[in-house]
Motif scaffolding. Structure first.
Motif, PDB file in Angstrom:
ATOM      1  N   VAL A  29       0.847  -1.197   0.000  1.00 58.61           N
ATOM      2  CA  VAL A  29       0.000   0.000   0.000  1.00 58.61           C
ATOM      3  C   VAL A  29       0.883   1.248   0.000  1.00 58.61           C
ATOM      4  O   VAL A  29       0.659   2.187  -0.776  1.00 58.61           O
ATOM      5  CB  VAL A  29      -0.949  -0.004   1.224  1.00 58.61           C
ATOM      6  CG1 VAL A  29      -1.648   1.342   1.378  1.00 58.61           C
ATOM      7  CG2 VAL A  29      -1.971  -1.131   1.086  1.00 58.61           C
ATOM      8  N   ARG A  30       1.906   1.241   0.848  1.00 63.83           N
ATOM      9  CA  ARG A  30       2.808   2.407   0.930  1.00 63.83           C
ATOM     10  C   ARG A  30       3.504   2.651  -0.409  1.00 63.83           C
ATOM     11  O   ARG A  30       3.582   3.782  -0.882  1.00 63.83           O
ATOM     12  CB  ARG A  30       3.844   2.166   2.038  1.00 63.83           C
ATOM     13  CG  ARG A  30       4.492   3.444   2.541  1.00 63.83           C
ATOM     14  CD  ARG A  30       5.401   3.193   3.726  1.00 63.83           C
ATOM     15  NE  ARG A  30       4.783   2.436   4.813  1.00 63.83           N
ATOM     16  CZ  ARG A  30       5.112   1.192   5.158  1.00 63.83           C
ATOM     17  NH1 ARG A  30       6.067   0.540   4.509  1.00 63.83           N
ATOM     18  NH2 ARG A  30       4.502   0.578   6.155  1.00 63.83           N
ATOM     19  N   PHE A  31       3.991   1.604  -1.024  1.00 65.35           N
ATOM     20  CA  PHE A  31       4.676   1.732  -2.323  1.00 65.35           C
ATOM     21  C   PHE A  31       3.740   2.362  -3.360  1.00 65.35           C
ATOM     22  O   PHE A  31       4.111   3.302  -4.073  1.00 65.35           O
ATOM     23  CB  PHE A  31       5.140   0.352  -2.785  1.00 65.35           C
ATOM     24  CG  PHE A  31       5.610   0.283  -4.207  1.00 65.35           C
ATOM     25  CD1 PHE A  31       6.794   0.905  -4.591  1.00 65.35           C
ATOM     26  CD2 PHE A  31       4.883  -0.414  -5.172  1.00 65.35           C
ATOM     27  CE1 PHE A  31       7.239   0.836  -5.914  1.00 65.35           C
ATOM     28  CE2 PHE A  31       5.321  -0.484  -6.489  1.00 65.35           C
ATOM     29  CZ  PHE A  31       6.493   0.142  -6.860  1.00 65.35           C
ATOM     30  N   GLU A  71       2.903   6.160  -2.063  1.00 70.67           N
ATOM     31  CA  GLU A  71       3.997   7.127  -1.936  1.00 70.67           C
ATOM     32  C   GLU A  71       4.934   7.117  -3.138  1.00 70.67           C
ATOM     33  O   GLU A  71       5.430   8.156  -3.538  1.00 70.67           O
ATOM     34  CB  GLU A  71       4.776   6.877  -0.642  1.00 70.67           C
ATOM     35  CG  GLU A  71       3.900   7.157   0.570  1.00 70.67           C
ATOM     36  CD  GLU A  71       4.560   6.789   1.888  1.00 70.67           C
ATOM     37  OE1 GLU A  71       5.781   6.548   1.911  1.00 70.67           O
ATOM     38  OE2 GLU A  71       3.831   6.727   2.905  1.00 70.67           O
ATOM     39  N   GLU A  72       5.180   5.951  -3.707  1.00 70.69           N
ATOM     40  CA  GLU A  72       6.155   5.922  -4.808  1.00 70.69           C
ATOM     41  C   GLU A  72       5.498   6.004  -6.186  1.00 70.69           C
ATOM     42  O   GLU A  72       6.047   6.604  -7.095  1.00 70.69           O
ATOM     43  CB  GLU A  72       7.035   4.677  -4.703  1.00 70.69           C
ATOM     44  CG  GLU A  72       7.894   4.732  -3.440  1.00 70.69           C
ATOM     45  CD  GLU A  72       9.033   3.755  -3.485  1.00 70.69           C
ATOM     46  OE1 GLU A  72       9.673   3.617  -4.544  1.00 70.69           O
ATOM     47  OE2 GLU A  72       9.275   3.116  -2.449  1.00 70.69           O
ATOM     48  N   VAL A 100      -5.598   3.644  -2.234  1.00 70.47           N
ATOM     49  CA  VAL A 100      -5.159   2.238  -2.231  1.00 70.47           C
ATOM     50  C   VAL A 100      -5.915   1.478  -1.139  1.00 70.47           C
ATOM     51  O   VAL A 100      -6.006   1.946   0.003  1.00 70.47           O
ATOM     52  CB  VAL A 100      -3.640   2.107  -1.992  1.00 70.47           C
ATOM     53  CG1 VAL A 100      -3.217   0.650  -2.129  1.00 70.47           C
ATOM     54  CG2 VAL A 100      -2.861   2.963  -2.982  1.00 70.47           C
ATOM     55  N   ILE A 101      -6.440   0.339  -1.514  1.00 68.37           N
ATOM     56  CA  ILE A 101      -7.177  -0.509  -0.575  1.00 68.37           C
ATOM     57  C   ILE A 101      -6.297  -1.707  -0.216  1.00 68.37           C
ATOM     58  O   ILE A 101      -5.811  -2.410  -1.115  1.00 68.37           O
ATOM     59  CB  ILE A 101      -8.484  -1.020  -1.235  1.00 68.37           C
ATOM     60  CG1 ILE A 101      -9.377   0.164  -1.604  1.00 68.37           C
ATOM     61  CG2 ILE A 101      -9.203  -2.000  -0.319  1.00 68.37           C
ATOM     62  CD1 ILE A 101     -10.525  -0.215  -2.543  1.00 68.37           C
ATOM     63  N   LYS A 160       8.710   3.333 -12.214  1.00 65.13           N
ATOM     64  CA  LYS A 160       9.364   2.581 -11.136  1.00 65.13           C
ATOM     65  C   LYS A 160       8.832   1.154 -11.164  1.00 65.13           C
ATOM     66  O   LYS A 160       7.696   0.936 -11.556  1.00 65.13           O
ATOM     67  CB  LYS A 160       9.004   3.193  -9.786  1.00 65.13           C
ATOM     68  CG  LYS A 160       9.541   4.589  -9.615  1.00 65.13           C
ATOM     69  CD  LYS A 160       9.186   5.146  -8.270  1.00 65.13           C
ATOM     70  CE  LYS A 160       9.776   6.550  -8.158  1.00 65.13           C
ATOM     71  NZ  LYS A 160       9.325   7.256  -6.988  1.00 65.13           N
ATOM     72  N   TRP A 161       9.644   0.236 -10.754  1.00 63.58           N
ATOM     73  CA  TRP A 161       9.115  -1.109 -10.586  1.00 63.58           C
ATOM     74  C   TRP A 161       9.887  -1.830  -9.506  1.00 63.58           C
ATOM     75  O   TRP A 161      11.012  -1.488  -9.183  1.00 63.58           O
ATOM     76  CB  TRP A 161       9.138  -1.907 -11.883  1.00 63.58           C
ATOM     77  CG  TRP A 161      10.471  -2.270 -12.420  1.00 63.58           C
ATOM     78  CD1 TRP A 161      11.236  -3.335 -12.062  1.00 63.58           C
ATOM     79  CD2 TRP A 161      11.205  -1.569 -13.430  1.00 63.58           C
ATOM     80  NE1 TRP A 161      12.393  -3.355 -12.798  1.00 63.58           N
ATOM     81  CE2 TRP A 161      12.408  -2.276 -13.636  1.00 63.58           C
ATOM     82  CE3 TRP A 161      10.949  -0.415 -14.175  1.00 63.58           C
ATOM     83  CZ2 TRP A 161      13.358  -1.869 -14.564  1.00 63.58           C
ATOM     84  CZ3 TRP A 161      11.903  -0.017 -15.091  1.00 63.58           C
ATOM     85  CH2 TRP A 161      13.087  -0.736 -15.281  1.00 63.58           C
TER      86      TRP A 161
END
Ligand SMILES: NC(=O)c1ccc[n+]([C@@H]2O[C@H](COP(=O)([O-])OP(=O)(O)OC[C@H]3O[C@@H](n4cnc5c(N)ncnc54)[C@H](OP(=O)(O)O)[C@@H]3O)[C@@H](O)[C@H]2O)c1
Length: 320
Positions: free
Chosen positions: A169-171, A174-175, A181-182, A287-288
């Motif tokens: 969720v954070r990724f 934030e990124e 996001v659930i 990003k990945w």
């Protein structure tokens, strides 16, 4: 003579596969014949769709044969060449995954120009989205999902993602800049959580999971919503047919269009997509995440982690 280890399908899994369904074997490769090359694989992919190929069932992709090395995407380096169009050191992609090395006619491989991208990028699976809509993506932090979220964001959409666990969720938030996001593993009611994340409703659902995710998307869909059915991983190990989606009747009144697709039917777009990808990557817009497991002997373990969500982004097996 080159020695190569390969993973074979020993028995057909029932439900979630186990390590016993696979076996590791060692083979010796002769020098390649004229028109052939010998390739040492550097990377191979494990993908959810491979689960379907482990069944003896007719599908868009033929079943893996018992007692033989499985197939799948791989990127490798030519080590011996019997074809003047290829030289040792050339990078090629092929469908000869699940093995360390192989001989093949050059018509069975494609040379890769990495365009500045790391070679394993060429194992990513992607799909395009329609513009100007509120987009919901399930398995949003995965290889496919994270690309879909970013492409939709780059094209200016509001994006809602669903993933399991606080790190994912954070990724995403934030990124990748995903709007809402659930954490589907933490919410008591996914349908209500999607209603709260998209009070205006959704126009596009990029389906990777199936089951409750599809029901939540049907519930939140606005009239004329479009569902791109990419995969339904929650059902791949089911031993009995699932009962839903229980609210499929909503598709009638809302005039929803659902369309399944298989990436190989859209290879005409691949080159243009590689160029977009390289441009976005060069501009630092993409990003990945990758989860890398090392060694051919751990390929089955890497595959199984896809079903418990223990991969974060593209699951890869590093072979050299
Ligand atoms: N149509 C095509 O041509 C095509 C091509 C490639 C892939 N696909 C499909 O795209 C989807 C994603 O594939 P991928 O390669 O990118 O894998 P991925 O998303 O990188 O990995 C699979 C993820 O699925 C989630 N998951 C597993 N079991 C689940 C369940 N029971 N309920 C909800 N989520 C579950 C897990 O994430 P969480 O931790 O978030 O649960 C896991 O990390 C799959 O459905 C695959 O079959 C289709």
């Amino acid at each position: 003579m080159t020695t190569s280890r390969e993973v074979r399908l020993k028995s057909r899994p029932v439900g979630l596969p186990t390590a016993d369904n696979f076996e590791l074997a060692t083979v010796t490769l002769p020098a390649p014949a004229a028109g052939e090359i010998q390739v040492r694989n550097d990377w191979m992919t494990v993908d959810p769709y491979m689960r379907g190929r482990m069944n003896d069932a007719k599908s868009y992709s033929a079943p893996f044969a018992l007692g033989e090395a499985m197939h799948g995407g791989a990127v490798g380096t030519v080590i011996v060449s019997g074809d003047e169009g290829f030289k040792p050191g050339d990078l090629v992609q092929s469908n000869y995954g699940w093995r360390e090395a192989f001989n093949a006619h050059t018509s069975m491989v494609q040379k890769i120009d990495t365009m500045g991208l790391p070679p394993q990028t060429f194992l990513l699976r992607v799909a395009g989205l329609k513009e100007g809509d509120v987009v919901f993506v399930s398995a949003a932090s995965g290889a496919v999902g994270s690309m879909v979220c970013q492409i939709a964001k780059l094209k200016g959409h509001k994006v809602i993602g669903s993933a399991g666990g606080a790190d994912k969720v954070r990724f995403l938030k934030e990124e990748l800049g995903v709007d809402e996001v659930i954490d589907y593993k933490a919410v008591p009611d996914l349908m209500k959580a999607l209603e709260a994340a998209a009070p205006e409703g959704i126009d596009v659902y990029f389906e990777n999971v199936g089951g409750e995710h599809l029901e939540a998307a049907l519930n939140s869909a606005r009239p004329f919503a479009r569902f791109a059915l990419c995969g339904m991983i929650s059902m791949y190990n089911a031993t009995t047919p699932p009962p839903g989606p229980r609210n499929i009747a909503l598709a009638v009144g809302k005039q929803i269009r659902m369309e399944g697709f298989i990436v190989s039917s859209h290879y005409d777009l691949l080159q243009a997509f590689h160029h977009d990808l390289a441009e976005w990557h060069a501009a630092g817009k993409l990003k990945w995440k990758e989860t890398v497991v090392e060694g051919i002997e751990r390929a089955p373990e890497a595959f199984l982690k896809l079903f418990s969500g223990e991969n974060f982004g593209k699951m890869l097996v590093k072979l050299t």
